[in-house]
Design an enzyme around this catalytic site. Sequence first.
Site, short mmCIF file in Angstrom:
data_model
loop_
_atom_site.label_atom_id
_atom_site.label_comp_id
_atom_site.label_asym_id
_atom_site.label_seq_id
_atom_site.Cartn_x
_atom_site.Cartn_y
_atom_site.Cartn_z
N GLY A 186 0.87 -1.18 0.00
CA GLY A 186 0.00 0.00 0.00
C GLY A 186 0.90 1.23 0.00
CG ASP A 190 -0.02 2.19 -5.82
OD1 ASP A 190 -1.17 1.77 -6.00
OD2 ASP A 190 0.74 1.75 -4.94
#
Length: 353
Positions: free
Chosen positions: A45, A235
């Site tokens: 993550g 991201d």
Amino acid sequence: MKTLFWRQGKLHLLDQRKLPHETVYVICADHHAVTGAIKDMIVRGAPAIGVTAAYGMALAAQQNQSSSTTDFLIALQEAGDELICARPTAVNLQWAVARMLAVGQAHSAKSTSEITIQLINEAETIASEDVRVNCAIGEHGAKLISDGDCILTLCNAGALATAGHGTALGIIYTAHAEGRKISVFACETRPYLQGARLTTWELSQANIPVTLIVDNAAGLLFQRKMIDMIIVGADRIAANGDVANKIGTYPLSVLSKEHGIPFYIAAPLSTFDLRLASGNEIPIEERSSREITHIAEMQITGNDTSVYNPSFDITPAEKISAIITEQGIVYQPDNKKIAELFSKQVQWTTNHK
Ligand code: MRU
């Protein structure tokens, strides 16, 4: 359950490979272990790997305290170079390392032990800021959610993907805490199954109704009007608003455009990379073929099956209804609105459309 924490000079990481069946912490005592933990998906993550890298830099500082200041700063730079290479797509990794290096430089007139204290403090600040930022994203985003809404999400952009609260799931947590009755469909997220293993676990723990679907079922849900919106994380976001996120995000954005369903990205400012003009410039990580050829330890393909395993895809800005940040909501993102978000020339509010 904390994703990561610093205790007695060591970094403790919840081993996400073992969830939901086991809750085990891996202890990292040096930055090489931190690099390995990011590569091996012990922690994953974008915001979480940024925070982890910051602590990796603090560990590198601890290890090099007996060096001269010049050698100390060189060792710090080398540690940063190593950490940045652990995973290429999420820019939060580079962002956190750059921030730690800047602190090292800013205190370079001090002793190495004093600089080390500053670096540990900075890593702690980055971690606590991440939680605050996610709560702010949650507050802004929750305004988009009505009572009874059903939300589709992909991968895991929850507390596990951050230092706490989460981005996409953070919005869901905030709306739930504010009393709205909401439910979630979680795409399983082949091949690494972050949705099946992590998102269902997180939401169940928070008593939020969640239903798991295979990734390919999403189209049927759109056709049957079973979802009100999509919320996913990011991201890396380019200067024009193109977004890199978990593989499978782009097809969801195409479906949402076709069916007139809002498609929201939730991300902190640390996920923007204004050096890149568009998503074409974002590096896409390719992961091991084994993630596709095997499920757990079982091989499901023939031995000579050729595999392509890109871990992220790019969603063009034009397919995104809004990007929800800690500064507010950027509707229909483009170069101008993103530049304004960063220059703060505009007072961003949740009703700025
Ligand atoms: O490969 P992963 O599990 O690190 O991918 C994670 C994602 O794609 C998330 O959506 C993204 O990092 C945002 S997390 C708040």
